[in-house]
Design a protein around this motif. Structure first.
Motif, PDB file in Angstrom:
ATOM      1  N   ALA A 119       0.828  -1.201   0.000  1.00  0.00           N
ATOM      2  CA  ALA A 119       0.000   0.000   0.000  1.00  0.00           C
ATOM      3  C   ALA A 119       0.864   1.254   0.000  1.00  0.00           C
ATOM      4  O   ALA A 119       0.569   2.230  -0.703  1.00  0.00           O
ATOM      5  CB  ALA A 119      -0.931  -0.014   1.213  1.00  0.00           C
ATOM      6  N   GLY A 123       0.941   4.166  -2.976  1.00  0.00           N
ATOM      7  CA  GLY A 123       0.784   5.590  -2.730  1.00  0.00           C
ATOM      8  C   GLY A 123       2.016   6.389  -3.075  1.00  0.00           C
ATOM      9  O   GLY A 123       1.927   7.533  -3.535  1.00  0.00           O
ATOM     10  N   PHE A 399      -1.328   3.590   2.399  1.00  0.00           N
ATOM     11  CA  PHE A 399      -1.428   4.193   1.068  1.00  0.00           C
ATOM     12  C   PHE A 399      -1.232   5.700   1.161  1.00  0.00           C
ATOM     13  O   PHE A 399      -0.449   6.293   0.404  1.00  0.00           O
ATOM     14  CB  PHE A 399      -2.780   3.861   0.441  1.00  0.00           C
TER      15      PHE A 399
END
Length: 493
Positions: A119, A123, A399
């Motif tokens: 995650a 991001g 994220f």
């Protein structure tokens, strides 16, 4: 005819991709043969995937178009602390803290870590708007602001040092400092707010003072010889204050080495690729070798129990995997806390006498749940997030954590140095402590440092002394002329 693109093309590391892919595959294969193959487990296999993801992401970050210290420190720390170390611990069934085995939670702990790094990677690689190349006057770092913060740190030291054991105890050991603080009546089980105000806060102000001074040198902000001498004296005072408050003898190693890392990131630009590569390799080496050696500064017992080589990875310095396992167990038994520990950490400045329900650091609660006699233990950020917000919370939070890291890294290139530059340097340096956790133990220093930084840059006056030279004018290019109606309707070549 389409006009040529004036944007400079970035050199892409395509020629190195195959070599790096082979190198990562070779490292993962070697780790698999030596750590997983002798005793195959699902948790060990997931650990290999974590190492592969971290090494690949670390390479991409190192070879990116600009220096990304926040992302580099994240990937380097995860690779060593909870990537490599658990492979040895799972293979030999030898965890740092002796307790009843919780093998049934090993896979869950590795899955939480794997999805956290995936995650974060998602991001961190997301496209963001181009950063501003210039810094606004309000957020610019000036010598006047650095001087004001340094003077504040010096005044705090003069007032607070006698109340926290004096100067000499700061060059003894952490045990000596804690003993002096206890004798002064500043430490109790109920309320540590006064201790934070008299000890942690001055140390945080001193760290930010040094960062601001070095960023002024980096931008060459001095307006003339007089300003240069003022900045030199201010920097010397900031260095002296950090030697007192943030030395590795009496301060914890994340604070001491975080200040050193912040100083390096503030003064060195790392514009060339070779320096970025050396920084990434230095982070890996430092975390793998120097991190356990830092116990030499702690106390006599730590020096006697010091282990070197691979044997160091079975000590409490690398208990991140075990504490993640313990956090999974704690959540299964007691349920998720839904932000109670996080809110208590963010409101560290609120005394317990005002808030009776204020939570203790999550690492202490998890260790107590396992019956450990020593409970002031680490708790990885992903494990604490899982304890607070369950598995979905880990994915969502990491994220956006990756996006935050990318924004900070892009803010590093702003000129002259401004608040974004200082935030990036500070977060990259102290991020390792936050990742190790628990937040309740790490946020008081880091949170105070960020608060001082924001207030020092945005609120302190920076005019009247004429120490900082004005920034060069920004060239916005030729004025844009609105097209006529005929030009709008004309077809393009």
């Amino acid at each position: 005819m389409r006009p040529p693109d004036a944007t400079p093309r970035l050199r892409r590391p395509g020629g190195h991709t195959l070599v790096v892919a082979v190198a990562v595959l070779a490292v993962v294969t070697a780790l698999g043969v030596t750590t997983v193959l002798p005793r195959p487990t699902v948790a060990g296999g997931l650990g290999l995937v974590v190492v592969a993801v971290c090494l690949t992401a670390l390479y991409q970050t190192t070879r990116s178009a600009s220096f990304s210290p926040v992302s580099v420190t994240f990937w380097a720390f995860v690779t060593v602390w909870v990537g490599f170390a658990p492979l040895l611990q799972i293979r030999d069934r030898r965890l740092p803290w002796p307790d009843l085995p919780l093998d049934q939670y090993y896979v869950s702990a590795q899955v939480i870590l794997l999805f956290a790094v995936l995650a974060y990677w998602a991001g961190n690689t997301r496209r963001l708007p181009a950063p501003r190349s210039n810094t606004s006057p309000r957020t610019r770092i000036t010598i006047e602001k650095a001087l004001a913060v340094t003077v504040t740190a010096a005044v705090l030291a003069v007032v607070c040092l006698p109340m926290t054991g004096g100067l000499a105890v700061r060059f003894g050991s952490r045990d000596d400092l804690q003993r002096a603080i206890a004798e002064a009546g500043l430490k109790s089980r109920q309320d540590l707010a006064l201790l934070g105000l008299l000890s942690t806060f001055p140390a945080a102000v001193a760290a930010i003072a040094l960062v601001l001074c070095l960023l002024c040198w980096r931008s060459r902000s001095y307006a003339g010889p007089r300003a240069r001498w003022v900045l030199l004296g201010t920097t010397a005072v900031a260095v002296l204050l950090n030697v007192v408050y943030n030395n590795p003898l009496s301060a914890n190693r994340f604070t001491a080495f975080g200040v050193l890392l912040a100083a390096g990131l503030a003064i060195v630009r790392f514009e060339r690729q070779r320096w970025r590569t050396l920084f990434s390799l230095g982070m890996l080496t430092g975390l793998a070798v120097l991190y356990p050696l830092a116990n030499l500064f702690r106390n006599e017992r730590s020096r006697g129990d010091l282990r070197l080589g691979l044997d160091a990875y079975y000590t409490w310095d690398f208990d991140g995997f075990q504490q993640t396992v313990n956090a999974v167990y704690y959540a299964r038994v007691h349920g998720h806390s839904w932000g109670h520990h996080l809110v208590s950490a963010l409101l560290f400045w609120v005394p317990r006498s005002w808030w009776e329900g204020k939570a203790i650091p999550a690492g202490n609660a998890v260790a107590a749940g396992r019956g450990y006699s020593f409970q002031n233990l680490a708790l990885p950020f992903w494990a604490e997030t899982y304890l607070e917000f369950a598995f979905v919370g880990v994915v969502v939070l990491f994220f956006f954590y990756g996006r935050l890291a990318r924004r900070l890294d892009r803010a590093l290139s702003a000129t002259p140095a401004g608040l974004g530059t200082a935030l990036t340097v500070t977060f990259a340096a102290f991020q390792i402590g936050l990742l190790r956790g628990p937040l309740g133990a790490q946020i008081p220093f880091v949170g105070a440092a960020f608060a001082v930084l924001v207030v020092g840059v945005l609120a302190l006056p920076d005019r009247g002394w004429r120490l900082t030279r004005p920034p060069p004018p920004v060239d916005h290019g030729p004025p844009t002329v609105a097209p006529t109606r005929t030009e709008e309707m004309a077809p393009h070549d």
